[in-house]
Enzyme design. Sequence first.
Site, PDB file in Angstrom:
ATOM      1  N   HIS A  12      -8.076  -5.114  -0.059  1.00  0.00           N
ATOM      2  CA  HIS A  12      -6.771  -4.462  -0.001  1.00  0.00           C
ATOM      3  C   HIS A  12      -5.836  -5.154   0.990  1.00  0.00           C
ATOM      4  O   HIS A  12      -4.661  -5.402   0.698  1.00  0.00           O
ATOM      5  CB  HIS A  12      -6.996  -3.008   0.399  1.00  0.00           C
ATOM      6  CG  HIS A  12      -5.786  -2.141   0.419  1.00  0.00           C
ATOM      7  ND1 HIS A  12      -5.057  -1.829  -0.710  1.00  0.00           N
ATOM      8  CD2 HIS A  12      -5.165  -1.496   1.446  1.00  0.00           C
ATOM      9  CE1 HIS A  12      -4.042  -1.023  -0.383  1.00  0.00           C
ATOM     10  NE2 HIS A  12      -4.090  -0.812   0.910  1.00  0.00           N
ATOM     11  N   SER A  37       0.838  -1.208   0.000  1.00  0.00           N
ATOM     12  CA  SER A  37       0.000   0.000   0.000  1.00  0.00           C
ATOM     13  C   SER A  37       0.872   1.258   0.000  1.00  0.00           C
ATOM     14  O   SER A  37       1.630   1.463  -0.948  1.00  0.00           O
ATOM     15  CB  SER A  37      -0.935  -0.066   1.222  1.00  0.00           C
ATOM     16  OG  SER A  37      -1.961   0.882   1.121  1.00  0.00           O
ATOM     17  N   ASP A  86      -9.196  -5.458  -4.318  1.00  0.00           N
ATOM     18  CA  ASP A  86      -8.750  -4.227  -3.648  1.00  0.00           C
ATOM     19  C   ASP A  86      -9.695  -3.093  -3.996  1.00  0.00           C
ATOM     20  O   ASP A  86      -9.956  -2.828  -5.167  1.00  0.00           O
ATOM     21  CB  ASP A  86      -7.321  -3.914  -4.123  1.00  0.00           C
ATOM     22  CG  ASP A  86      -6.608  -2.889  -3.249  1.00  0.00           C
ATOM     23  OD1 ASP A  86      -7.280  -2.026  -2.661  1.00  0.00           O
ATOM     24  OD2 ASP A  86      -5.371  -2.967  -3.181  1.00  0.00           O
TER      25      ASP A  86
END
Lengths: 404, 404
Positions: free
Chosen positions: B383, B187, B350
Amino acid sequence: MRLHWLLAGLMSAALWTAPPAVRAQTPPSAATPAATEIVEKRSFELAGHTLRNGTTLPTLRIGYQTAGTLNAAGDNAVLVAHFFSGNSHAFGRYAADQPPGYWDAIVGPGRAIDTNRYFVVSSDTLVNLNVRDGRTVTTGPVSMNPATGRHWGTDFPVVSMRDFIEVQKKLLDSLGVRRLALVTGPSMGALQAIEWAAAYPEMIDRVMPVIGGGEIDPWMLNWLDIWEAPIRLDPNWRGGDYYAQGREPPVAGLAAALKIVTVHAQDRPALARFGRAIPDGQDPARRLADRFEAERAIDEAAMARARMSDANHFLYLTRANQLFLNEYPSTEAALARSRARWLVVASPTDRVFLMEANRDLLATLQRVGRPAELAEVTGPLGHLNGVVGMAPLAERIRAFLAAN
Amino acid sequence: MRLHWLLAGLMSAALWTAPPAVRAQTPPSAATPAATEIVEKRSFELAGHTLRNGTTLPTLRIGYQTAGTLNAAGDNAVLVAHFFSGNSHAFGRYAADQPPGYWDAIVGPGRAIDTNRYFVVSSDTLVNLNVRDGRTVTTGPVSMNPATGRHWGTDFPVVSMRDFIEVQKKLLDSLGVRRLALVTGPSMGALQAIEWAAAYPEMIDRVMPVIGGGEIDPWMLNWLDIWEAPIRLDPNWRGGDYYAQGREPPVAGLAAALKIVTVHAQDRPALARFGRAIPDGQDPARRLADRFEAERAIDEAAMARARMSDANHFLYLTRANQLFLNEYPSTEAALARSRARWLVVASPTDRVFLMEANRDLLATLQRVGRPAELAEVTGPLGHLNGVVGMAPLAERIRAFLAAN
């Protein structure tokens, strides 16, 4: 890029434009004029309507519009239910120089939902967001409580998605509608179509939920809560008690809430035109309070929208969505009641009602033995493809309506 | 279902558990002990560090941890950068009875990123969210401004993603690192890895951005703004000036912000266990203030998290993300500088950094002639698959590290 601009413009027309403050209030009548592109906004009133949670509303008004003519059997009707931030303006124009409704490409004379053949009805929901736009007719926290002579505020009773259906049912009864050849709508309109299919299975031939889903699951429950959280944080909200003279409404919180809905309902390409531009005089790399143009533009649109809306209505509307199918033990139990044919329309780039959720809906329909198909609505707008990008689905919808 | 629970538990460990208030502050040293699962938290200090926007920070401290041994050439190093709400605790345990780091499944002796072979470094960013957890070492608005003897608050200078890299570079220099065999992270860690590849192309062999994307485009700029909006609406925020004695910090706004991140970073199945349950005594169909269990549970987790964090740090951290690659005319121009091999790891479910954004990143890398492949990390967590579900990628990562 040209297409993006065009669709973004249409979206603006559908979502952001507040029509002039002209409110038509002719009485309801089944004898509407022959199909035309000019439609009239009307008002439907009820007295002493009891909600699903047992509370009775002393008075209630919603707006609606129709096109086409109801036949003698009362069975050629189509109901179009609106999305979260929408109202009854799904088709037609209120005047020749005013913008068309959001689904005008598929509803009208000779179009997929042909008003030469069908009597099409669309109404404003209770607790509608556009309560201050001058055209929407709704009942909610902003309305006057006849018992006190003051705005209801948060004394207004909680309403559910099913309550929207019950009010629409009484409207249809008043118009002489006995069967729905189709019940449809995008987004929250899809949720209403599904509630209809479960509530009145015997009167519905076809259901077309567009960019919806069969369930408000725990993830969606929380997203709806996220949407409304800024309102509750705005100190001007005051627990919903902001209607008294001299008090400011929580417009900053409401604008932040509408901003979430706006961004969530779109996809990356829809905002690409802003790039990473920085407005004159702003410097986000040096000052924390400075902003990118992409932020500023959406903030401005959301603030304009907030001024036509009401924060408490937003809270009640999110709750109505959270209460989707709340009278059934499961989506499957609700859908098992349906006797209709189904066309589920989903946008593969939808970030609100995910494609997966639509596949789940299709699977559940097939499991309970309903004839059901899935169609995709594509484009650069994500969720909003189903609001302003439906034209390419016209033939598919026509075929769906022709099948028996 | 069991798998969901297990991963949700791991996620809780990674995201919500505040380690005990023990802070190790041994001086930095390149001569770390041989690889072991016990790691030590250290602190790195700089004086008079000039940020990319020209502001000089008189003092600066970040925390870090290492595993493995740096070789004489200084070229067997791996840098792991952390996600938005993370810190340096990517691998190892601080004590035998404490939880492992978030990527412990792929970083350690004999694992995919083998600490018997590589010297692995992970550090806390500037303006880190976990500033009050007792283990994170960071510099930001909560830190004391030596010029005034008071908390910096919003007088703290804006920092960019590139600033994170510059501080890490000085940390690596101090440890004797001359080359990175791999720079990676999930991320926001992926964004840092990409910034590294553009900033110091000559010292990087491989880049593995996980659940990131090559661009903070206008849609993402607005999402980051949405994340932080509740803080600015909380009346206790006071423009960032809430550190004085007797003032309450904006914990409600911060909790609402962290709630958005939490829900956004997951996918539908991750929350499915809550169903549509309603807590005892609550009745959302009758009372507007009442809630579903799914909302209550996430609210509670977000509030616990907010008490370990700081609202101004959240604002500065979102800005640093908005400033990703802000020194380059385009992502393509930034990536064209890279000389590395790339493995892009993306989660198909995600909802933050979309699969499409990762495909765009891959396409851009291939367009500028970089060897690049795409791998998927799957699971029920959206995610967060890339944070706590990386174990199945171990062989793929091993092969990527073996290739020359």
